[in-house]
Design a protein around this motif. Structure first.
Motif, mmCIF file in Angstrom:
data_model
loop_
_atom_site.group_PDB
_atom_site.id
_atom_site.type_symbol
_atom_site.label_atom_id
_atom_site.label_comp_id
_atom_site.label_asym_id
_atom_site.label_seq_id
_atom_site.Cartn_x
_atom_site.Cartn_y
_atom_site.Cartn_z
ATOM 1 N N ASN A 427 0.873 -1.139 0.082
ATOM 2 C CA ASN A 427 -0.153 0.145 0.044
ATOM 3 C C ASN A 427 0.942 1.249 0.034
ATOM 4 O O ASN A 427 2.003 1.375 0.666
ATOM 5 C CB ASN A 427 -1.049 0.012 1.225
ATOM 6 C CG ASN A 427 -1.858 -1.148 1.181
ATOM 7 O OD1 ASN A 427 -2.550 -1.439 0.183
ATOM 8 N ND2 ASN A 427 -2.069 -1.714 2.231
ATOM 9 N N ALA A 429 0.867 5.488 0.567
ATOM 10 C CA ALA A 429 -0.063 6.546 0.715
ATOM 11 C C ALA A 429 1.078 7.751 0.624
ATOM 12 O O ALA A 429 1.966 7.898 1.336
ATOM 13 C CB ALA A 429 -0.460 6.744 2.237
ATOM 14 N N GLN A 431 1.768 11.734 0.726
ATOM 15 C CA GLN A 431 1.346 13.091 1.288
ATOM 16 C C GLN A 431 1.764 14.225 0.369
ATOM 17 O O GLN A 431 2.782 14.489 -0.034
ATOM 18 C CB GLN A 431 1.946 13.200 2.548
ATOM 19 C CG GLN A 431 1.221 12.141 3.643
ATOM 20 C CD GLN A 431 0.064 12.297 4.170
ATOM 21 O OE1 GLN A 431 -0.565 13.719 4.152
ATOM 22 N NE2 GLN A 431 -0.739 11.466 4.666
ATOM 23 N N ASN A 462 -7.955 9.399 -4.043
ATOM 24 C CA ASN A 462 -8.167 10.025 -2.723
ATOM 25 C C ASN A 462 -8.775 9.079 -1.741
ATOM 26 O O ASN A 462 -8.967 8.044 -2.032
ATOM 27 C CB ASN A 462 -9.047 11.190 -3.164
ATOM 28 C CG ASN A 462 -10.522 11.037 -3.597
ATOM 29 O OD1 ASN A 462 -10.823 9.694 -3.589
ATOM 30 N ND2 ASN A 462 -11.178 12.079 -4.056
ATOM 31 N N GLU A 463 -9.166 9.671 -0.700
ATOM 32 C CA GLU A 463 -9.716 8.940 0.582
ATOM 33 C C GLU A 463 -11.198 8.464 0.114
ATOM 34 O O GLU A 463 -11.708 7.288 0.817
ATOM 35 C CB GLU A 463 -9.844 9.788 1.889
ATOM 36 C CG GLU A 463 -8.456 10.247 2.329
ATOM 37 C CD GLU A 463 -8.707 11.236 3.677
ATOM 38 O OE1 GLU A 463 -9.696 11.328 3.807
ATOM 39 O OE2 GLU A 463 -7.613 11.361 4.246
ATOM 40 N N GLU A 464 -11.679 8.789 -0.600
ATOM 41 C CA GLU A 464 -13.301 8.473 -1.209
ATOM 42 C C GLU A 464 -13.093 7.312 -2.488
ATOM 43 O O GLU A 464 -14.048 6.961 -2.789
ATOM 44 C CB GLU A 464 -13.879 9.572 -1.541
ATOM 45 C CG GLU A 464 -14.182 10.698 -0.562
ATOM 46 C CD GLU A 464 -14.887 11.871 -1.148
ATOM 47 O OE1 GLU A 464 -15.240 11.869 -2.264
ATOM 48 O OE2 GLU A 464 -15.361 13.033 -0.258
ATOM 49 N N GLY A 465 -11.806 7.054 -2.617
ATOM 50 C CA GLY A 465 -11.630 6.179 -3.714
ATOM 51 C C GLY A 465 -11.720 6.496 -5.037
ATOM 52 O O GLY A 465 -11.779 5.506 -6.001
ATOM 53 N N ALA A 482 -2.928 16.941 1.414
ATOM 54 C CA ALA A 482 -3.886 15.822 0.506
ATOM 55 C C ALA A 482 -2.977 14.638 0.718
ATOM 56 O O ALA A 482 -1.670 14.572 0.468
ATOM 57 C CB ALA A 482 -3.917 16.512 -0.829
ATOM 58 N N GLU A 483 -3.768 13.446 0.631
ATOM 59 C CA GLU A 483 -3.164 12.123 0.805
ATOM 60 C C GLU A 483 -3.903 11.414 -0.307
ATOM 61 O O GLU A 483 -5.067 11.263 -0.640
ATOM 62 C CB GLU A 483 -3.736 11.412 2.077
ATOM 63 C CG GLU A 483 -3.048 9.969 2.144
ATOM 64 C CD GLU A 483 -3.293 9.277 3.549
ATOM 65 O OE1 GLU A 483 -2.211 9.644 4.240
ATOM 66 O OE2 GLU A 483 -4.326 8.627 3.550
ATOM 67 N N LEU A 484 -3.142 10.867 -1.226
ATOM 68 C CA LEU A 484 -3.441 10.083 -2.456
ATOM 69 C C LEU A 484 -2.725 8.598 -2.022
ATOM 70 O O LEU A 484 -1.717 8.452 -1.551
ATOM 71 C CB LEU A 484 -2.788 10.555 -3.562
ATOM 72 C CG LEU A 484 -2.877 12.139 -4.005
ATOM 73 C CD1 LEU A 484 -2.340 12.232 -5.197
ATOM 74 C CD2 LEU A 484 -4.785 12.086 -4.098
ATOM 75 N N ARG A 485 -3.358 7.685 -2.458
ATOM 76 C CA ARG A 485 -3.319 6.311 -2.078
ATOM 77 C C ARG A 485 -3.265 5.242 -3.329
ATOM 78 O O ARG A 485 -3.927 5.799 -4.417
ATOM 79 C CB ARG A 485 -4.303 5.659 -1.062
ATOM 80 C CG ARG A 485 -4.480 6.421 0.243
ATOM 81 C CD ARG A 485 -5.745 6.032 0.969
ATOM 82 N NE ARG A 485 -5.730 6.961 2.226
ATOM 83 C CZ ARG A 485 -6.704 6.628 3.185
ATOM 84 N NH1 ARG A 485 -7.367 5.807 2.991
ATOM 85 N NH2 ARG A 485 -6.821 7.581 4.179
#
Length: 735
Positions: A427, A429, A431, A462-465, A482-485
Motif C-alpha cells: 500500500n 500513501a 502526502q 483519494n480517501e473516497e476512492g 492531501a493524501e493520495l493512495r
C-alpha cells in the motif's frame, strides 16, 4: 439395552500406550449386558494428532507484526481425549491385566464362581440371590454359566484378552473449557467476543465421536502471543530474528489447562425397593379427597393427608437396596436419588395393601379415626429394577508443552512468525504538503497546481476512492495536506513518483512550470511532496534581518541587492530593523543573492560599509536560506554601550571624549564627542559600540565653579565597561 455402560464397574488402567508414543491413564466401564465389552474414558486431554499415529499435533500458532505497529497472534489447536490403539494386541493385553487386577472385579469373580457352583448344583434360587446382589442381568449370568469349569478357580471369570472388545465412551453431550492467562491484555478485544466470558476461559463443543476432539482458537495481543508462545513450548525466541528476544521455554507441562465435561447414559446396578405396611401406623397413611372451585367456576380435586407425619411415614416404610459397586460406594447421592424416585411408587403400594385388606371401608370417610380397624395385618411388597441415568465425567489436565512432544524441526512448523510487511502487494500513501496561507501570501504565491501525479506508472486515489491526477492549493482557501493512495504489485520495478506542477503569482508575474519530475521516495526521504520550499516555488525570497545591529550608534542602514539582472535597495532603521525582499522569478532559484551594506552613524561620522571596500558585494545562498542576518559594522561588536556623563560638583563643564574601537581588520575606529554640562542639564548619554577591548579617554575637561573660576580636574582611569562618568571640580572618575 445396547451400548450402555454399567456403573457397577469402574476400572483404572495405567501406563497404556497411546498417541505420541507415550503412556496414558484410562477409566474402563463395562457394558451393562455384554461382559466382554468395555468403554474407554481417558483421564486427561492432549493435543490431537493431525492423522492417527502421525505424531504431529493439530496445532498452529502465528505471531505477526509490522513496522506500522500492528502486532498480535492467533493460536488455533485441536485437543482430544487420547484413545489407545485397540487393534494392537499388546495394548489389549495391558488393558486385560488392568481389568483382572481390579479389586472389585476380583471379588465379583469369586461371587460369580460361587453363583455358578450353586447353579451347577441345581440350587438356582440361591444362585439367583447372588446374581441380584452382584447386579448381574439374567443374560450376563447365563454367559458365566456357559463358561464355568468346575476344575478352575475364580480366575476363570477374569477377562480373556482375545475376547475383550473396547469402544470409546458413547457420549451424548458435553463441553470443553480452556483455562489460561487471566490478564485481559493478553487477548484481542475484537467485536464478537462473548462479553460475559472471563478472559481466562474459552469454551468449545466436543465432537461426541471417538476421541471427542474440539477446536479452540485464541485471538492474541503481542503480549498474549509472547505468553502462549512460551507457555505452549514454542521455539527458543532468543534464536529467532523477528520476534523480540526472550527466555527460552523449558520442556515441562504448560500452564494451559483443559477440562472436559462429558455426559453419557449408564445403567445403575440392579437394585431392590421394598415397601412395608405397618398396621400400627395406618392412621398416618390415610388420605382424603379434597376439592375447590376457583373464581372461573372450575373445580379442582386432589388427595391430602391430614396427618403431619404422612411424608415421614412413607419414607420410613420404603427401603432401597443397591448392590455393592463403585458407583453406589463412591456416590452417596445415588441411593437418595433412587429413594426419591420410588416415593410415588411406595405411596401407591401402601394404599393398595390397605384397600386389599379393608375392601368394605371407605378410605375417604375414615379420617384419623382408625378404631373401626381391628383385623389389619402387616404387609410388604418388593420391586426389582435396573435404571438408566445420565452420568457426567470431567477428564482434565494441563496440556503438555509441544517441545516435549515433537522435535525441533516439527516444532518450527507449528509456531510461525509472520511479517505483515511482506505481501505480494504494498500500500502506498503519498502526502502532498502545501505551505501555510501566510507563507504563500508573503511570497506572492496565488496558487500551486500539482498535476499528472502517478506512482509506479499507476493512478492514485483519494480517501473516497476516486482517481486523482491533480491537486490545487490556493492561498485564498483552507490549506490542508492531501493524501493520495494506491495498491501496487511487489513485482513492479518502477517505484517512482511522477508529477508536474505550476505556480501562479499574485503580482501577475509569469507562472513557474515544472514538468515530469521523478522522485524515488525510498532514496529521497519518504512518500511526501513538500511545497514549502521557496526555491521550489520559483520565488527569490529573503528576510534582511538587522534587528541585532547596534542601533544606538546607527541612524540607518542601506542594503543593495542584486540577483542576476535584478537590482533593488532596502533601507533599515531602528523602527524597522528587518525587511522582506520578494521577487517571483517564474523559474528555479539556483543563483546566489549579492548584497552590500552601508551603515550611517548617528553621530554624523563617516559611513561604514560591508564589505569594507564599499564597492564589492558579498553573496548569500537565497535558495537554501530565507534569512539574511546583517553583520555589525564594527566586526567584534555585537551591541551598544551607553556612557552617562554627570556633573556632580560645579556650575558647568566642557568635556571632549574619545572612544577607540578595534575592528576585525586590525585597524581602529575612533569615535569623538563633546559635552556641555550645566546645572540645568547636568547629564548626557553617549552611545558607542560595545566591546571588551575598546578604550575610553577624556581628551579635554574644563569645570567652572559658581564664581566663574576655571578648574582643570584630574582624570582617573576609566574602564571601557564603566556605565557612569562623574565630573567634579577636582576630578573625573568612572564606575
Amino acid at each position: 439395552m445396547a451400548n450402555v455402560p454399567s456403573l457397577y464397574t469402574r476400572i483404572t488402567a495405567k501406563d497404556i500406550p497411546g498417541p505420541y508414543q507415550k503412556n496414558y491413564e484410562y477409566t474402563l466401564f463395562r457394558d451393562a449386558e455384554d461382559v466382554d465389552l468395555y468403554y474407554i474414558m481417558p483421564s486427561a486431554p492432549i493435543f490431537n494428532e493431525t492423522a492417527n499415529g502421525s505424531g504431529i499435533p493439530s496445532f498452529s500458532m502465528v505471531w505477526y507484526s509490522s513496522t506500522s505497529g500492528k502486532s498480535g497472534g492467533v493460536c488455533t489447536f485441536q485437543i482430544a481425549l487420547p484413545m489407545p490403539d485397540t487393534t494392537d494386541s499388546s495394548v489389549i493385553e495391558k488393558l486385560a491385566v488392568a481389568i483382572s487386577q481390579d479389586r472389585a472385579l476380583i471379588q465379583q469373580a469369586k461371587q460369580i464362581l460361587q453363583m455358578a457352583e450353586l447353579e451347577a448344583a441345581g440350587k438356582t434360587e440361591d444362585a439367583d440371590k447372588i446374581r441380584v446382589a452382584e447386579g448381574l442381568s439374567v443374560s450376563q449370568a447365563e454367559q458365566y454359566y456357559s463358561q464355568y469349569d468346575q476344575k478352575k478357580d475364580f480366575t476363570q471369570f477374569f477377562a480373556v484378552p482375545n475376547k475383550l472388545r473396547f469402544q470409546p465412551m458413547p457420549v451424548k453431550s458435553g463441553s470443553v473449557t480452556l483455562l489460561a492467562f487471566g490478564s485481559k491484555e493478553a487477548y484481542q478485544n475484537w467485536d464478537g467476543h462473548p462479553q460475559d466470558v472471563q478472559y481466562s476461559q474459552f469454551q468449545a463443543a466436543p465432537s461426541l465421536l471417538s476421541n471427542n476432539a474440539a477446536v479452540l482458537s485464541l485471538d492474541l495481543t503481542e503480549r498474549g502471543s509472547a505468553l502462549f508462545w512460551q507457555a505452549l513450548g514454542g521455539p527458543d525466541l532468543t534464536k529467532m530474528e523477528s520476534p523480540p528476544s526472550n527466555v527460552p521455554a523449558v520442556p515441562i507441562n504448560s500452564v494451559v489447562s483443559i477440562t472436559y465435561s462429558l455426559n453419557f447414559d449408564a445403567m445403575l446396578p440392579a437394585a431392590t425397593a421394598t415397601v412395608k405396611l405397618d398396621a400400627s401406623k395406618v392412621g398416618e397413611l390415610v388420605v382424603q379427597n379434597k376439592s375447590s372451585t376457583d373464581t372461573w367456576g372450575k373445580t379442582k380435586t386432589w388427595q391430602e393427608s391430614a396427618n403431619p407425619t404422612y411424608t415421614e411415614t412413607i419414607d420410613s416404610s420404603l427401603h432401597v437396596s443397591i448392590p455393592s459397586s463403585y458407583y453406589s460406594e463412591g456416590d452417596s447421592s445415588a441411593k437418595q436419588t433412587l429413594e426419591e424416585s420410588m416415593r410415588g411408587w411406595a405411596e401407591t403400594q401402601l394404599s393398595d395393601m390397605m384397600k386389599a385388606q379393608l375392601p368394605d371401608v371407605d378410605m375417604d370417610q375414615l379420617g384419623l379415626d382408625t378404631k373401626q380397624i381391628t383385623n389389619l395385618r402387616n404387609d410388604s411388597r418388593t420391586y426389582k429394577f435396573s435404571k438408566a441415568i445420565s452420568f457426567t465425567v470431567g477428564p482434565n489436565g494441563m496440556l503438555p508443552k509441544l517441545n516435549s512432544v515433537v522435535d525441533e524441526k516439527v516444532l518450527k512448523t507449528l509456531f510461525t512468525y509472520v511479517n505483515l510487511d511482506l505481501a505480494p502487494y504494498y500500500n502506498v500513501a503519498i502526502q502532498l504538503l502545501p505551505p501555510s496561507k501566510t507563507f504563500m501570501q508573503s511570497r506572492k504565491v496565488e496558487s500551486i497546481a500539482v498535476t499528472q501525479i502517478t506512482f509506479a506508472d499507476q493512478q492514485l486515489f483519494n480517501e473516497e476512492g476516486k482517481a486523482v491526477s491533480s491537486v490545487i492549493f490556493s492561498a485564498d482557501s483552507d490549506l490542508k495536506p492531501a493524501e493520495l493512495r494506491g495498491v501496487h504489485s511487489n513485482q513492479s520495478p518502477n517505484r517512482i513518483i511522477d508529477y508536474s506542477y505550476m505556480v501562479n503569482y499574485a503580482d501577475g508575474s509569469k507562472p513557474y512550470r515544472v514538468s515530469n519530475i521523478q522522485m524515488d521516495p525510498e532514496a529521497e526521504g519518504g512518500y511526501f511532496l513538500n511545497f514549502s520550499s521557496t526555491q521550489s516555488l520559483g520565488v527569490a525570497y529573503t528576510k534582511v534581518d538587522g534587528q541585532f545591529l547596534p542601533w544606538g550608534v546607527l541612524s540607518r542602514v542601506r542594503v543593495d541587492l542584486k540577483y542576476e539582472n535584478i537590482e533593488d535597495t532596502l533601507l533599515l532603521t531602528s523602527d524597522a530593523p528587518s525587511v522582506e525582499w520578494v521577487q517571483p522569478l517564474g523559474k528555479l532559484v539556483d543563483q546566489v543573492l549579492e548584497y552590500k551594506v552601508t551603515y550611517t552613524l548617528a553621530d554624523g561620522g563617516s559611513p561604514m560599509t560591508y564589505p569594507l571596500d564599499g564597492s564589492s558585494y558579498a553573496t548569500f545562498n537565497v535558495a537554501e536560506d530565507d534569512t539574511l542576518t546583517l553583520p555589525g559594522p564594527f566586526g567584534t561588536s555585537d551591541g551598544t554601550h551607553n556612557y552617562e556623563f554627570s556633573l556632580n560638583r560645579g556650575a558647568r563643564a566642557m568635556i571632549r571624549a574619545q572612544y577607540v574601537l578595534p575592528v576585525s581588520t586590525g585597524l581602529e575606529r575612533n569615535f569623538s564627542k563633546s559635552f556641555l554640562l550645566s546645572t540645568s542639564k547636568p547629564t548626557e548619554t553617549w552611545a558607542v559600540p560595545s566591546s571588551q577591548t575598546a578604550k575610553l579617554t577624556i581628551e579635554k575637561a574644563v569645570v567652572f565653579d559658581s564664581d566663574g573660576l576655571q578648574h582643570q580636574p584630574a582624570v582617573e582611569f576609566i574602564a571601557s565597561t564603566a556605565d557612569f562618568i562623574s565630573v567634579q571640580l577636582d576630578k573625573i572618575s568612572g564606575f
